[in-house]
Write a protein that holds these residues in place. Structure first.
Motif, PDB file in Angstrom:
ATOM      1  N   LEU A   4       0.834  -1.202   0.000  1.00  0.00           N
ATOM      2  CA  LEU A   4       0.000   0.000   0.000  1.00  0.00           C
ATOM      3  C   LEU A   4       0.868   1.252   0.000  1.00  0.00           C
ATOM      4  O   LEU A   4       0.601   2.210  -0.735  1.00  0.00           O
ATOM      5  CB  LEU A   4      -0.928  -0.012   1.219  1.00  0.00           C
ATOM      6  CG  LEU A   4      -1.903   1.162   1.346  1.00  0.00           C
ATOM      7  CD1 LEU A   4      -2.785   1.274   0.110  1.00  0.00           C
ATOM      8  CD2 LEU A   4      -2.757   0.996   2.598  1.00  0.00           C
ATOM      9  N   ALA A   5       1.933   1.261   0.813  1.00  0.00           N
ATOM     10  CA  ALA A   5       2.834   2.407   0.865  1.00  0.00           C
ATOM     11  C   ALA A   5       3.534   2.620  -0.485  1.00  0.00           C
ATOM     12  O   ALA A   5       3.679   3.755  -0.953  1.00  0.00           O
ATOM     13  CB  ALA A   5       3.866   2.216   1.974  1.00  0.00           C
ATOM     14  N   LEU A   6       3.952   1.524  -1.118  1.00  0.00           N
ATOM     15  CA  LEU A   6       4.610   1.631  -2.427  1.00  0.00           C
ATOM     16  C   LEU A   6       3.641   2.163  -3.478  1.00  0.00           C
ATOM     17  O   LEU A   6       4.018   2.984  -4.326  1.00  0.00           O
ATOM     18  CB  LEU A   6       5.147   0.268  -2.855  1.00  0.00           C
ATOM     19  CG  LEU A   6       6.396  -0.233  -2.134  1.00  0.00           C
ATOM     20  CD1 LEU A   6       6.714  -1.668  -2.542  1.00  0.00           C
ATOM     21  CD2 LEU A   6       7.583   0.677  -2.410  1.00  0.00           C
ATOM     22  N   SER A   7       2.389   1.713  -3.436  1.00  0.00           N
ATOM     23  CA  SER A   7       1.399   2.181  -4.395  1.00  0.00           C
ATOM     24  C   SER A   7       1.160   3.672  -4.245  1.00  0.00           C
ATOM     25  O   SER A   7       1.034   4.403  -5.240  1.00  0.00           O
ATOM     26  CB  SER A   7       0.088   1.407  -4.211  1.00  0.00           C
ATOM     27  OG  SER A   7      -0.863   1.800  -5.173  1.00  0.00           O
ATOM     28  N   ILE A   8       1.099   4.148  -3.012  1.00  0.00           N
ATOM     29  CA  ILE A   8       0.920   5.584  -2.753  1.00  0.00           C
ATOM     30  C   ILE A   8       2.098   6.377  -3.311  1.00  0.00           C
ATOM     31  O   ILE A   8       1.928   7.392  -4.001  1.00  0.00           O
ATOM     32  CB  ILE A   8       0.751   5.833  -1.249  1.00  0.00           C
ATOM     33  CG1 ILE A   8      -0.599   5.278  -0.773  1.00  0.00           C
ATOM     34  CG2 ILE A   8       0.869   7.322  -0.921  1.00  0.00           C
ATOM     35  CD1 ILE A   8      -0.759   5.273   0.742  1.00  0.00           C
ATOM     36  N   LEU A   9       3.315   5.919  -3.024  1.00  0.00           N
ATOM     37  CA  LEU A   9       4.510   6.620  -3.494  1.00  0.00           C
ATOM     38  C   LEU A   9       4.565   6.663  -5.016  1.00  0.00           C
ATOM     39  O   LEU A   9       4.829   7.714  -5.615  1.00  0.00           O
ATOM     40  CB  LEU A   9       5.760   5.914  -2.941  1.00  0.00           C
ATOM     41  CG  LEU A   9       7.115   6.458  -3.422  1.00  0.00           C
ATOM     42  CD1 LEU A   9       7.285   7.914  -3.013  1.00  0.00           C
ATOM     43  CD2 LEU A   9       8.253   5.604  -2.869  1.00  0.00           C
ATOM     44  N   LEU A 243      -4.578  -4.964  -2.076  1.00  0.00           N
ATOM     45  CA  LEU A 243      -5.931  -5.500  -1.932  1.00  0.00           C
ATOM     46  C   LEU A 243      -5.881  -6.981  -1.566  1.00  0.00           C
ATOM     47  O   LEU A 243      -6.631  -7.452  -0.696  1.00  0.00           O
ATOM     48  CB  LEU A 243      -6.721  -5.308  -3.220  1.00  0.00           C
ATOM     49  CG  LEU A 243      -7.268  -3.899  -3.482  1.00  0.00           C
ATOM     50  CD1 LEU A 243      -7.741  -3.758  -4.918  1.00  0.00           C
ATOM     51  CD2 LEU A 243      -8.409  -3.570  -2.512  1.00  0.00           C
ATOM     52  N   SER A 244      -4.994  -7.727  -2.208  1.00  0.00           N
ATOM     53  CA  SER A 244      -4.850  -9.157  -1.898  1.00  0.00           C
ATOM     54  C   SER A 244      -4.392  -9.355  -0.462  1.00  0.00           C
ATOM     55  O   SER A 244      -4.881 -10.248   0.247  1.00  0.00           O
ATOM     56  CB  SER A 244      -3.861  -9.813  -2.866  1.00  0.00           C
ATOM     57  OG  SER A 244      -4.321  -9.756  -4.195  1.00  0.00           O
ATOM     58  N   ALA A 245      -3.447  -8.530  -0.025  1.00  0.00           N
ATOM     59  CA  ALA A 245      -2.905  -8.672   1.329  1.00  0.00           C
ATOM     60  C   ALA A 245      -3.957  -8.412   2.396  1.00  0.00           C
ATOM     61  O   ALA A 245      -3.892  -8.981   3.496  1.00  0.00           O
ATOM     62  CB  ALA A 245      -1.728  -7.712   1.513  1.00  0.00           C
ATOM     63  N   PHE A 246      -4.963  -7.575   2.088  1.00  0.00           N
ATOM     64  CA  PHE A 246      -6.025  -7.268   3.046  1.00  0.00           C
ATOM     65  C   PHE A 246      -7.334  -7.962   2.692  1.00  0.00           C
ATOM     66  O   PHE A 246      -8.414  -7.465   2.996  1.00  0.00           O
ATOM     67  CB  PHE A 246      -6.232  -5.756   3.145  1.00  0.00           C
ATOM     68  CG  PHE A 246      -5.106  -5.038   3.845  1.00  0.00           C
ATOM     69  CD1 PHE A 246      -4.994  -5.073   5.229  1.00  0.00           C
ATOM     70  CD2 PHE A 246      -4.150  -4.354   3.109  1.00  0.00           C
ATOM     71  CE1 PHE A 246      -3.949  -4.423   5.871  1.00  0.00           C
ATOM     72  CE2 PHE A 246      -3.107  -3.694   3.748  1.00  0.00           C
ATOM     73  CZ  PHE A 246      -3.002  -3.741   5.131  1.00  0.00           C
ATOM     74  N   GLY A 247      -7.230  -9.120   2.042  1.00  0.00           N
ATOM     75  CA  GLY A 247      -8.398  -9.942   1.765  1.00  0.00           C
ATOM     76  C   GLY A 247      -9.386  -9.306   0.820  1.00  0.00           C
ATOM     77  O   GLY A 247     -10.582  -9.591   0.882  1.00  0.00           O
ATOM     78  N   GLY A 248      -8.910  -8.439  -0.091  1.00  0.00           N
ATOM     79  CA  GLY A 248      -9.796  -7.773  -1.039  1.00  0.00           C
ATOM     80  C   GLY A 248     -10.679  -6.723  -0.408  1.00  0.00           C
ATOM     81  O   GLY A 248     -11.690  -6.328  -0.996  1.00  0.00           O
ATOM     82  N   ASN A 249     -10.307  -6.243   0.780  1.00  0.00           N
ATOM     83  CA  ASN A 249     -11.154  -5.287   1.499  1.00  0.00           C
ATOM     84  C   ASN A 249     -10.914  -3.872   0.994  1.00  0.00           C
ATOM     85  O   ASN A 249     -10.092  -3.121   1.520  1.00  0.00           O
ATOM     86  CB  ASN A 249     -10.881  -5.364   3.003  1.00  0.00           C
ATOM     87  CG  ASN A 249     -11.983  -4.713   3.819  1.00  0.00           C
ATOM     88  OD1 ASN A 249     -12.673  -3.826   3.347  1.00  0.00           O
ATOM     89  ND2 ASN A 249     -12.162  -5.174   5.033  1.00  0.00           N
TER      90      ASN A 249
END
Length: 305
Positions: A4-9, A243-249
Motif C-alpha cells: 500500500l505504501a509503495l502504491s501511494i509513493l 488489496l490481496s494482502a487485506f483480503g480484497g477489502n
C-alpha cells in the motif's frame, strides 16, 4: 502495508510527471496513450520465473480485463472533457470522492471478510470523504480558462460521469481481485491483460486523431511515456497486491490509498514545487490524518503489541 505504501509513493510520482509535462512541452494525451505499451513491457519483465504471458479468450476474466483497460482510457478522456468544460475543482472533487463507490461495494455487496468494521472505522470513512473534499478544493480564478461560465445543461453530467467511471473501475479492480486472481503469482497475468485493452483503445483514439490532423507525434512525448509508464504499472500492481494482502477489502484499502496520495502529494508539492495550501486544504489534510488513524486503529494497535 508495504504494498500500500509503495502504491501511494508510485501514484504520487505519476502526479509529478503530469505536473512537469507542460514544462517540457510533453503532450499529455500522447504520453498516456504510449505509456500503456511501456506498462506492458514493464509487466513482462516482472513475470515470475517459468511464466509466459498468454491470452485465453475462453476465460471470463480475460474479457473483463479488456473492458477494464478500455475503461481506463475512457475515464481519462472524460476527465479531460470535464476539466475543460466544468473546471478543475469540480473534476478533481468528483475523482477523489469516487472512493465512496468501491468502499460501499466492498462493505455491502462484496462483504469482504478481511476486516470487521466497528463504529470508529465507519466514522473514519466519513471523515475520509470530508478530508478528500477539503484537501483537493481549489478556488478557481476568474481568469482560469478551464473555468467556463454557463455550466448548466449536459455539461453538468461530466463530473458526475467522472465520479461514476472512477468509482466503477476501482470497484471492478476489487471484484476481479476477489474472484479472478486466485493467487498473487497470477496478478501480473491479469494486469497485463488489462493493459492490452488500454493499448488497443488508446491507439485507436490516437489513429483517429492523426487521420483528423489533430495530432502530431513528437519524440519528447515518447520520453514522457516511459517516465509515466513504469510507475503507472508498478502503482497499479502494488495496489492490487495491497488489496490481496487485506483480503480484497476495498473499504480499508481505498480510503487509505486516496488520502495517502493526497497527503504525500501535498508534501511533495510544497517542498519541490512551492505550491501553497489554503485554509480548507490544511484542514482537509489534518482530517485525513485523523481518518487514517480511525480506519486503521486496529492495525496501528497491533503494531504496539
Amino acid at each position: 502495508m508495504l504494498f500500500l505504501a509503495l502504491s501511494i509513493l508510485l501514484s504520487v510520482l505519476l502526479l509529478l510527471n503530469f505536473r512537469i509535462f507542460p514544462r517540457y512541452q510533453v503532450d499529455t494525451f500522447q504520453a498516456i496513450v504510449f505509456n500503456y505499451p511501456v506498462c506492458f513491457l514493464t509487466g513482462l519483465l516482472l513475470l515470475p520465473a517459468g511464466q509466459s504471458f498468454t491470452i485465453d479468450f475462453s476465460q471470463t476474466w480475460t474479457w473483463l480485463a479488456f473492458g477494464l483497460g478500455v475503461g481506463f482510457i475512457l475515464t481519462f478522456m472524460l476527465s479531460g472533457a470535464s476539466t475543460q468544460r466544468m473546471g478543475i475543482t469540480a473534476t478533481s472533487l468528483a475523482n477523489n470522492l469516487s472512493l465512496v463507490v468501491p468502499v460501499c461495494f466492498s462493505l455491502f455487496v462484496f462483504k469482504t471478510g478481511g476486516k470487521v468494521f466497528d463504529a470508529l472505522n465507519y466514522f473514519g470513512l466519513v471523515l475520509a470523504v470530508v478530508a478528500v473534499g477539503l484537501s483537493t478544493y481549489k478556488p478557481e480564478s476568474a481568469s482560469d480558462p478551464s473555468a467556463k461560465r454557463g455550466r448548466l445543461g449536459a455539461n453538468v453530467l461530466l463530473p458526475i460521469g467522472v465520479f461514476l467511471f472512477y468509482g466503477a473501475t476501482n470497484t471492478m479492480i476489487n471484484y476481479m481481485n476477489l474472484h479472478y486472481i486466485p493467487s498473487t503469482d497470477k496478478t501480473i497475468q491479469v494486469t497485463l491483460t488489462m493493459v492490452i485493452g488500454a493499448i488497443v483503445a488508446g491507439l485507436l483514439m490516437l489513429i483517429i486523431r492523426l487521420i483528423q490532423g489533430k495530432e502530431r507525434i513528437h519524440p519528447r512525448n515518447l520520453v514522457g511515456a516511459v517516465s509515466l509508464g513504469i510507475p503507472n504499472f508498478l502503482s497499479f500492481y502494488t495496489l492490487v497486491m495491497a488489496l490481496s494482502a487485506f483480503g480484497g477489502n476495498g473499504a480499508f484499502v481505498y480510503p487509505l490509498y486516496n488520502i495517502g496520495v493526497i497527503l504525500l502529494a501535498a508534501l511533495m508539492a510544497a517542498l519541490f514545487l512551492k505550491e501553497s495550501l489554503s485554509t480548507a486544504n490544511k484542514l482537509g489534510l489534518g482530517l485525513a490524518i485523523v481518518a487514517i488513524s480511525l480506519i486503521s486503529w486496529q492495525e496501528l494497535a497491533s503494531l504496539r503489541v
